[in-house]
Design a protein around this motif. Sequence first.
Motif, short mmCIF file in Angstrom:
data_model
loop_
_atom_site.label_atom_id
_atom_site.label_comp_id
_atom_site.label_asym_id
_atom_site.label_seq_id
_atom_site.Cartn_x
_atom_site.Cartn_y
_atom_site.Cartn_z
N ALA A 40 0.82 -1.21 0.00
CA ALA A 40 0.00 0.00 0.00
C ALA A 40 0.85 1.26 0.00
O ALA A 40 0.53 2.24 -0.69
N THR A 41 1.94 1.28 0.77
CA THR A 41 2.79 2.47 0.80
C THR A 41 3.57 2.63 -0.51
O THR A 41 3.78 3.75 -0.97
N GLU A 42 3.99 1.52 -1.10
CA GLU A 42 4.66 1.60 -2.41
C GLU A 42 3.73 2.23 -3.43
O GLU A 42 4.13 3.10 -4.21
N GLN A 43 2.47 1.78 -3.45
CA GLN A 43 1.49 2.34 -4.38
C GLN A 43 1.23 3.81 -4.08
O GLN A 43 1.17 4.64 -5.00
N HIS A 44 1.09 4.14 -2.80
CA HIS A 44 0.83 5.52 -2.41
C HIS A 44 1.97 6.44 -2.84
O HIS A 44 1.72 7.52 -3.40
N MET A 45 3.20 6.03 -2.59
CA MET A 45 4.34 6.87 -2.94
C MET A 45 4.49 7.02 -4.45
O MET A 45 4.89 8.07 -4.95
N ALA A 46 4.14 5.96 -5.19
CA ALA A 46 4.22 6.03 -6.64
C ALA A 46 3.19 7.02 -7.20
O ALA A 46 3.46 7.73 -8.18
N LEU A 47 2.02 7.08 -6.56
CA LEU A 47 0.97 7.97 -7.03
C LEU A 47 1.12 9.39 -6.50
O LEU A 47 0.48 10.32 -7.00
N ASN A 48 1.96 9.55 -5.48
CA ASN A 48 2.17 10.87 -4.86
C ASN A 48 3.67 11.16 -4.84
O ASN A 48 4.31 11.12 -3.80
N ALA A 49 4.19 11.46 -6.01
CA ALA A 49 5.63 11.63 -6.18
C ALA A 49 6.20 12.73 -5.31
O ALA A 49 7.38 12.70 -4.94
N HIS A 50 5.38 13.73 -4.97
CA HIS A 50 5.87 14.87 -4.19
C HIS A 50 5.48 14.75 -2.73
O HIS A 50 5.45 15.74 -2.00
N HIS A 51 5.18 13.54 -2.29
CA HIS A 51 4.81 13.31 -0.89
C HIS A 51 5.90 13.86 0.04
O HIS A 51 7.08 13.67 -0.19
N ASN A 52 5.46 14.57 1.08
CA ASN A 52 6.35 15.14 2.10
C ASN A 52 7.01 16.44 1.67
O ASN A 52 7.63 17.10 2.50
N GLN A 53 6.90 16.83 0.39
CA GLN A 53 7.62 18.04 -0.04
C GLN A 53 6.95 19.32 0.44
O GLN A 53 7.56 20.38 0.40
N PHE A 63 8.74 11.58 10.16
CA PHE A 63 8.28 10.28 9.70
C PHE A 63 7.69 10.41 8.30
O PHE A 63 7.37 11.50 7.84
N ILE A 64 7.54 9.29 7.63
CA ILE A 64 6.75 9.20 6.42
C ILE A 64 5.33 8.85 6.86
O ILE A 64 5.13 7.89 7.60
N GLN A 65 4.36 9.62 6.43
CA GLN A 65 2.98 9.40 6.82
C GLN A 65 2.12 9.23 5.58
O GLN A 65 2.13 10.08 4.69
N CYS A 66 1.39 8.15 5.50
CA CYS A 66 0.48 7.88 4.39
C CYS A 66 -0.91 7.71 4.97
O CYS A 66 -1.14 6.79 5.77
N VAL A 67 -1.85 8.58 4.59
CA VAL A 67 -3.17 8.63 5.19
C VAL A 67 -4.21 7.96 4.29
O VAL A 67 -4.17 8.05 3.07
N ASN A 68 -5.17 7.29 4.95
CA ASN A 68 -6.31 6.65 4.28
C ASN A 68 -5.90 5.61 3.25
O ASN A 68 -6.44 5.56 2.14
N HIS A 102 -9.74 8.01 10.14
CA HIS A 102 -8.79 7.71 9.08
C HIS A 102 -7.72 6.76 9.62
O HIS A 102 -7.55 6.60 10.83
N ASP A 103 -7.03 6.13 8.72
CA ASP A 103 -5.85 5.36 9.08
C ASP A 103 -4.63 6.16 8.66
O ASP A 103 -4.73 7.11 7.89
N HIS A 104 -3.47 5.77 9.17
CA HIS A 104 -2.24 6.31 8.60
C HIS A 104 -1.07 5.41 8.95
O HIS A 104 -0.94 4.93 10.09
N ALA A 105 -0.25 5.18 7.93
CA ALA A 105 1.03 4.50 8.14
C ALA A 105 2.01 5.54 8.67
O ALA A 105 2.05 6.67 8.19
N LEU A 106 2.77 5.15 9.68
CA LEU A 106 3.77 6.04 10.27
C LEU A 106 5.11 5.31 10.27
O LEU A 106 5.30 4.35 11.02
N ILE A 107 6.00 5.75 9.43
CA ILE A 107 7.28 5.07 9.25
C ILE A 107 8.40 6.03 9.62
O ILE A 107 8.63 7.04 8.94
N LYS A 108 9.07 5.73 10.72
CA LYS A 108 10.26 6.51 11.10
C LYS A 108 11.45 5.91 10.36
O LYS A 108 11.89 4.80 10.67
N GLN A 109 11.98 6.66 9.42
CA GLN A 109 13.13 6.21 8.66
C GLN A 109 14.38 6.24 9.54
O GLN A 109 14.39 6.86 10.61
N PRO A 110 15.44 5.56 9.13
CA PRO A 110 16.70 5.65 9.89
C PRO A 110 17.09 7.10 10.12
O PRO A 110 17.00 7.94 9.23
#
Length: 264
Positions: A40-53, A63-68, A102-110
């Motif tokens: 789901a996050t791979e798909q989300h990031m592919a569809l939202n190339a400017h995520h987090n910008q 963190f990286i946050q992907c909602v819904n 809503h849901d959200h993925a919360l990924i703390k990167q290194p």
Amino acid sequence: MNTQISESKLDFYHENGYVVIEGLLDEADLGLWREALHQATEQHMALNAHHNQNRDGYYKDVFIQCVNLWKTSEQIKQLIVAPRLGKLAAELAGVDGVRLYHDHALIKQPWANPTNWHIDNPMDPFYSRQSIMLWIALDDATLQNGCMYFLPGTHKSSHFEQFHGNLGEAKIDSLLSAYPEWAHIDPIPAEAKAGAGVFINGMVAHAAGPNMTNHPRRAMAMLFMPEGSVYNGQPAALPKELVAQLTVGDLLQDDLHLPLIYSQ
């Protein structure tokens, strides 16, 4: 999946505003959730190339946050709309039923920055001291990689209208400027093994440490609103098409965008 709640855990939640339920997911469940999150996050990031910008330099490294993700991933949807999770959330919150806000993925990167002290519900489109979030650890959440911290009991004295904390600020304790009386409360870390669920009252102050490892710390969270909640005028994460139909005081009961997960 372990969805039994003991009286001691229930009491702990009501007293402190959070509780860790170890082994909420078994090993088989954990594998399903990890795979679903990855896809789901791979798909989300592919569809939202400017995520987090659109975030500033500090916040985009929290963190990286992907909602819904439930709206774009059938796998995620089947996992998080499970009535047994909703029933457990409703039992802890002391309400008859819950809807998914809503849901959200919360990924703390290194090497990710710490998450500042904040309170969730004042930012939501509804106000309720019974709002509750389920945060599921998909990796071990440790002191080293950014586990959550709580100011226990603050859900009893926090306010909807006061400053709720700015995740974009580099000053981690800015919330305490609105609540100086909390400065004496010792923060409590909530380490959690992969598969554990952390239930969090929407009015309790919480934060998370930095990720001081070279591996991501993954979590999936679901924000639940009590059945019967009403719109407070803040669009927050509601879809624009739903906000256009709402006025302050309207019941939030749109099954398309806010599915009823459990009701007595």
